[in-house]
Write an enzyme that holds these catalytic residues in place. Structure first.
Site, mmCIF file in Angstrom:
data_model
loop_
_atom_site.group_PDB
_atom_site.id
_atom_site.type_symbol
_atom_site.label_atom_id
_atom_site.label_comp_id
_atom_site.label_asym_id
_atom_site.label_seq_id
_atom_site.Cartn_x
_atom_site.Cartn_y
_atom_site.Cartn_z
ATOM 1 N N MET A 144 6.791 6.680 17.801
ATOM 2 C CA MET A 144 6.468 7.696 16.809
ATOM 3 C C MET A 144 5.073 8.312 16.956
ATOM 4 O O MET A 144 4.881 9.478 16.634
ATOM 5 C CB MET A 144 6.630 7.119 15.398
ATOM 6 C CG MET A 144 8.058 6.712 15.079
ATOM 7 S SD MET A 144 8.277 6.064 13.419
ATOM 8 C CE MET A 144 7.936 7.521 12.433
ATOM 9 N N LYS A 184 0.823 -1.211 0.000
ATOM 10 C CA LYS A 184 0.000 0.000 0.000
ATOM 11 C C LYS A 184 0.855 1.260 0.000
ATOM 12 O O LYS A 184 0.631 2.187 -0.795
ATOM 13 C CB LYS A 184 -0.913 -0.001 1.228
ATOM 14 C CG LYS A 184 -1.658 1.311 1.440
ATOM 15 C CD LYS A 184 -2.141 1.478 2.859
ATOM 16 C CE LYS A 184 -2.608 2.906 3.077
ATOM 17 N NZ LYS A 184 -2.920 3.212 4.470
ATOM 18 N N ASN A 185 1.836 1.335 0.885
ATOM 19 C CA ASN A 185 2.617 2.558 1.040
ATOM 20 C C ASN A 185 3.434 2.873 -0.212
ATOM 21 O O ASN A 185 3.618 4.038 -0.564
ATOM 22 C CB ASN A 185 3.520 2.467 2.269
ATOM 23 C CG ASN A 185 2.720 2.474 3.565
ATOM 24 O OD1 ASN A 185 1.575 2.913 3.591
ATOM 25 N ND2 ASN A 185 3.317 1.977 4.640
ATOM 26 N N ASP A 239 4.302 0.392 11.756
ATOM 27 C CA ASP A 239 3.031 -0.192 11.343
ATOM 28 C C ASP A 239 2.831 -1.610 11.858
ATOM 29 O O ASP A 239 1.712 -2.130 11.810
ATOM 30 C CB ASP A 239 2.922 -0.199 9.808
ATOM 31 C CG ASP A 239 2.564 1.170 9.254
ATOM 32 O OD1 ASP A 239 2.181 2.045 10.046
ATOM 33 O OD2 ASP A 239 2.672 1.365 8.028
ATOM 34 N N ASP A 288 -5.306 7.696 9.403
ATOM 35 C CA ASP A 288 -5.499 7.089 10.720
ATOM 36 C C ASP A 288 -5.380 8.122 11.833
ATOM 37 O O ASP A 288 -4.540 9.020 11.778
ATOM 38 C CB ASP A 288 -4.452 5.992 10.961
ATOM 39 C CG ASP A 288 -4.729 4.750 10.131
ATOM 40 O OD1 ASP A 288 -5.910 4.493 9.862
ATOM 41 O OD2 ASP A 288 -3.773 4.054 9.772
ATOM 42 N N ARG A 315 -4.730 10.504 3.616
ATOM 43 C CA ARG A 315 -3.463 11.164 3.934
ATOM 44 C C ARG A 315 -2.474 11.072 2.771
ATOM 45 O O ARG A 315 -1.680 11.990 2.544
ATOM 46 C CB ARG A 315 -2.860 10.547 5.194
ATOM 47 C CG ARG A 315 -1.601 11.290 5.626
ATOM 48 C CD ARG A 315 -1.121 10.893 6.989
ATOM 49 N NE ARG A 315 0.072 11.645 7.346
ATOM 50 C CZ ARG A 315 0.075 12.875 7.840
ATOM 51 N NH1 ARG A 315 -1.070 13.493 8.032
ATOM 52 N NH2 ARG A 315 1.206 13.498 8.127
#
Length: 435
Positions: free
Chosen positions: A341, A22-23, A319, A121, A97
């Site tokens: 983070m 996805k990223n 993640d 998110d 985002r």
């Protein structure tokens, strides 16, 4: 709002192939805006967030075509930048985002771009300073409309510059990199993110004619070119899904094979699962996880409690912290999960505590997990998915639990995992989707 109804306690058996990352998809799809020639991208995961981004590009005038499952072409030869001022664009961008990464390419190619405060998110404060400070270093002018919550950037011509990023932001580095490839002169980006997906974006840009050196490191040199051409690009397997499947196999005591896992790009993920006592075998580019009745968390060499913490690549991706946390609840031993983070990502642990897990939430960033050693199963319950990764962690917990569970707001899970219920049911899970 859709719901998953899960019958827990079943052992699974079979093959789970990971989807495209996805990223990476969000980055490389935005990169298609840098050229007026056709770009073909394969292994695209057809999930909510990615399909929303494709809708945004279509609204801009990009000609998109779905050639087959996961394979699309993008042709950005006639764009309508007035679309950026429409309410429809604002609605689309606010909910995604990843839409922030259209800014760098549009600024580089057309000298202007704007974006509303993007969504995503709700895992804590996720600032955009790195993006816009980096673009300002290239000569862009930046304004923020506080009333409309819109970011605007303009530039007559971007010029290369040296910059030391205040944080190794993945999307920030991607945005600056995509702007710099068409800037005049040399750009140096120090403290750049160097995740595999950033490396993939860099290699794709090189195929398009960009001049980038230092790929895979945190020091990038970009010598700007006048224009880029089209290319063909294939997306890597999703490392987050690979990690999710490893955790699922361990929690449910299942025998699972993950083919085409992209092992060379997983970094310390396999080793980190082994620190929790999970056995896995690397067979070529496949990962085999045998069924385990129990798994024991290692300690540090001085006997102190193990800590699993996230860090910029090549450290452990944040993640997967939710997955490690839920897997630890059924391990033998204790572990400290340190999410450095994001300050809201551990707040889903109250749902695991309701299921019988022994977890102490020390503060917004740290949780101590006392493993149950599979002597006591988690119990089914009703819960809601707060974000993509916590949602899948809760799904894994529900699949291992005794009894039935319900998970509301599964649209969050669908944002990152393609048809996850259907794929898990094929290996023995009992998940019912209720719309």
């Amino acid at each position: 709002m859709a719901t998953f109804q899960i019958e827990g306690g079943r052992k699974l058996n079979g093959t789970l192939e990971p989807q495209g990352a996805k990223n990476e998809a969000l980055q490389v799809i935005c990169a298609s805006l840098l050229t007026s020639e056709k770009v073909t991208i394969s292994n695209i995961p057809e999930i909510r967030d990615v399909l929303k981004l494709i809708e945004v590009l279509s609204g801009l005038g990009v000609k998109t075509e779905r050639l087959s499952k996961g394979e699309y072409t993008f042709l950005a030869d006639e764009l309508n930048l007035d679309y950026l001022q429409t309410e429809q664009f604002a609605r689309q961008a606010i909910s995604l985002r990843g839409s922030i990464m259209i800014v760098g390419p549009l600024l580089a190619r057309f000298g202007k771009a704007c974006i509303p405060q993007p969504g995503g998110d709700k895992i804590g404060r996720r600032r955009l300073d790195t993006h816009f400070v980096g673009l300002q270093n290239l000569g862009a002018s930046f304004t923020y409309d506080a009333e409309k919550h819109f970011f605007n950037v303009t530039a007559n011509r971007l010029t290369g510059n040296y910059m030391l990023l205040d944080e190794a932001s993945v999307t920030g580095t991607a945005n600056i990199l995509m702007a710099a490839v068409l800037a005049k002169g040399r750009t140096t980006i120090y403290n750049a993110a160097c995740e595999p997906y950033l490396q993939q974006l860099s290699r794709m840009l090189v195929m398009m004619g960009a001049n980038i050196s230092g790929i895979g490191s945190n020091l990038l040199y970009i010598d700007g070119v006048e224009q880029l051409r089209g290319c063909n690009h294939r997306i890597l397997p999703d490392m987050i899904e690979v990690g999710s499947f490893i955790g699922l196999a361990a929690m449910t005591g299942s025998e699972i094979t993950i083919p085409n896992a992209g092992i060379d790009h997983l970094g310390i993920i396999p080793a980190s699962f082994k620190r929790l006592g999970i056995k896995l075998e690397l067979q070529g580019d496949d990962i085999f996880i045998p069924a385990q009745d129990e798994y024991e968390i290692e300690t540090f060499i001085d006997g102190s409690i193990m800590t699993i913490a996230d860090a910029p690549w090549p450290g452990l991706t944040p993640d997967l912290l939710s997955i490690f946390l839920v897997v630890a609840t059924q391990a033998k031993g204790s572990v400290l999960i340190h999410q450095k983070m994001f300050e809201s990502r551990l707040f889903f642990v109250d749902k695991l505590i309701d299921m019988g897990a022994q977890i102490i939430l020390c503060d917004p960033h740290r949780a101590t997990v006392i493993g149950l050693n599979k002597k006591f199963q988690l119990r089914g319950t009703t819960m809601s998915s707060p974000d993509i990764r916590a949602g899948v962690a809760l799904l894994i917990a529900a699949l291992s639990a005794q009894g039935k569970s319900k998970i509301f707001n599964i649209e969050q899970i669908d944002r990152g995992y393609e048809k996850i219920d259907e794929r898990l049911n094929q290996v023995g899970a009992a998940i019912t989707r209720i719309d």
